[in-house]
Design a protein around this motif. Structure first.
Motif, PDB file in Angstrom:
ATOM      1  N   THR A  25      36.626  39.876  25.535  1.00  0.00           N
ATOM      2  CA  THR A  25      37.877  40.484  25.991  1.00  0.00           C
ATOM      3  C   THR A  25      37.727  41.163  27.367  1.00  0.00           C
ATOM      4  O   THR A  25      38.714  41.598  27.948  1.00  0.00           O
ATOM      5  CB  THR A  25      38.380  41.540  24.989  1.00  0.00           C
ATOM      6  N   MET A  26      36.492  41.230  27.865  1.00  0.00           N
ATOM      7  CA  MET A  26      36.256  41.958  29.120  1.00  0.00           C
ATOM      8  C   MET A  26      36.577  41.064  30.328  1.00  0.00           C
ATOM      9  O   MET A  26      36.039  39.961  30.433  1.00  0.00           O
ATOM     10  CB  MET A  26      34.772  42.367  29.140  1.00  0.00           C
ATOM     11  N   PRO A  27      37.440  41.523  31.250  1.00  0.00           N
ATOM     12  CA  PRO A  27      37.722  40.689  32.421  1.00  0.00           C
ATOM     13  C   PRO A  27      36.558  40.745  33.421  1.00  0.00           C
ATOM     14  O   PRO A  27      36.040  41.834  33.696  1.00  0.00           O
ATOM     15  CB  PRO A  27      38.977  41.340  33.018  1.00  0.00           C
ATOM     16  N   ILE A  28      36.141  39.593  33.937  1.00  0.00           N
ATOM     17  CA  ILE A  28      35.028  39.627  34.903  1.00  0.00           C
ATOM     18  C   ILE A  28      35.372  38.873  36.209  1.00  0.00           C
ATOM     19  O   ILE A  28      34.493  38.582  37.004  1.00  0.00           O
ATOM     20  CB  ILE A  28      33.716  39.058  34.296  1.00  0.00           C
ATOM     21  N   GLU A  29      36.682  38.585  36.379  1.00  0.00           N
ATOM     22  CA  GLU A  29      37.061  37.789  37.550  1.00  0.00           C
ATOM     23  C   GLU A  29      36.879  38.590  38.846  1.00  0.00           C
ATOM     24  O   GLU A  29      36.419  38.067  39.847  1.00  0.00           O
ATOM     25  CB  GLU A  29      38.526  37.300  37.450  1.00  0.00           C
ATOM     26  N   THR A  30      37.255  39.864  38.802  1.00  0.00           N
ATOM     27  CA  THR A  30      37.055  40.689  40.003  1.00  0.00           C
ATOM     28  C   THR A  30      36.382  42.003  39.612  1.00  0.00           C
ATOM     29  O   THR A  30      36.482  42.453  38.465  1.00  0.00           O
ATOM     30  CB  THR A  30      38.401  41.062  40.686  1.00  0.00           C
TER      31      THR A  30
END
Ligand code: SAH
Length: 351
Positions: free
Chosen positions: A97-102
């Motif tokens: 669930t963790m966003p890692i795009e930016t």
């Protein structure tokens, strides 16, 4: 020479009272420890970079002295096996669930959902980006696990300032926390799937199993050095309050050569101490189709090998192996037995 020693011993036995013998021998032991620690301290503090053996020996002397001074009560509550894993906190789901795009999206999610020091979050992000570029850290699941694991809590206080340095560090008791490059190499080799049962040999700092706890809910780890086991067990207990995924790490004090029969078979096995052969009990406890990664070779040089256990339809077992570091050698802490002897045969002396 032997006859002389025997004669002297017999003479001393007859003539010297026991308390004096004890006092003299303790003097020799204590003198020995200090005699060894002084040159090692000099070596460690001189300009020259101390060798791996010197650093390890120094830390063993330090820790022997530190541990000898521990009160019995500090050990109270200590158990040889900690099996908190029944709680089955879903670390891999959290990781997904963790966003890692930016960096901005990641930082904002981390500050809302976790309890990390913002200073280290900045460091960890940059360090993980570098690892993706320069090491085998490529699989998104593995990148997420690296981003979630607070290395700053595992490197030990003595390594302040080096939390995200790309090097191995000594953690006491002659053990080390493996360098991030090698951790990423070994972790990516395992290709851990959510639901895999994974066994680690050599808990050490606890860092590798912390990473694994974001990849699967079934982690087992064994450490042979008692004070180190106690220290890391206590660290996990403390960290669990803020990082509940460490509650899936089952840990045991013991000799990992024999694996953990009770919970076998395992889908993946990671050995983080060096050995010149594959321990047969570990091979037996690996599931067909399972992967083992280990530093294989004599005490002074090993190669990181991936071993895959294949089972044919007729039940026969074959192994395939691959040097995952393409011929680059590494040097791990020796895989030792409970008397401290290495399981590997030393190389013959050079001509
Ligand atoms: N995985 C660790 C690396 C620690 S160094 C980390 O992430 O920090 C290797 C560790 O293997 C040492 O702690 C050493 O004590 C341990 N070890 C050596 N022989 C062992 C054995 N027979 N069983 C279990 N652990 C062992």
């Amino acid at each position: 020479m032997m006859i002389l020693v025997e004669k002297m011993t017999a003479f001393l036995k007859k003539t010297v009272p026991v308390p004096i013998v004890i006092a003299v021998s303790s003097g020799i032991v204590v003198g020995g420890i200090f005699g060894l620690s002084i040159p090692l301290l000099v070596a460690a503090h001189s300009e020259r970079v101390a060798s791996y053996e010197e650093v390890a020996a120094l830390s063993m002397v330090e820790d022997a002295l530190r541990f000898a001074g521990r009160s019995h009560s500090e050990e109270a509550g200590f158990s040889y096996v900690t099996l908190p894993g029944i709680q089955k906190y879903d670390g891999p789901r959290l990781a997904q669930t963790m966003p890692i795009e930016t960096k901005e999206a990641w930082l904002s999610w981390m500050s809302k959902n976790r309890n990390d020091d913002p200073f280290f979050l900045e460091e960890r992000w940059q360090w993980a980006q570098d690892l993706v570029l320069t090491s085998e850290l490529k699989r998104p699941e593995d990148v997420r696990a690296f981003l979630l694991t607070p290395r700053e809590h595992f490197v030990r206080a003595r390594n302040k300032g080096l939390e995200y340095a790309n090097t191995w560090l000594q953690i006491g008791y002659g053990a080390t926390i493996t360098d991030p490059d090698v951790v990423s190499m070994m972790t990516s080799t395992l290709k851990v799937q959510h639901g895999d049962k994974v066994l680690e040999i050599g808990t050490g700092s606890g860092y590798q199993s912390a990473i694994l706890s974001y990849l699967t809910k079934d982690v087992y780890t064994i450490e042979i050095i008692k004070p180190l086991f106690i220290e890391t067990d206590a660290l996990y207990r403390e960290l669990e309050k803020s990082f509940p995924s460490y509650s899936v790490i089952n840990r045991k004090l013991g000799d990992g050569y024999y694996g953990w029969e009770e919970y076998a078979p395992f889908d993946k096995i990671i050995v983080t101490c060096s050995i010149d052969h594959i321990p047969p009990p570990l091979l037996k406890q690996l599931n067909p189709g399972g992967i083992m990664v280990l530093p294989l070779g004599p005490p002074n040089r090993q190669y990181i090998m991936e071993i895959v256990k294949n089972e044919a339809e007729d039940g026969s077992i074959t192994l395939s192996r691959r040097d995952v570091y393409n011929g680059l050698s590494v040097k791990f802490i020796p895989f030792r037995d409970d008397r401290g002897s290495s399981y590997s045969t030393p190389l013959p002396p050079e001509e």
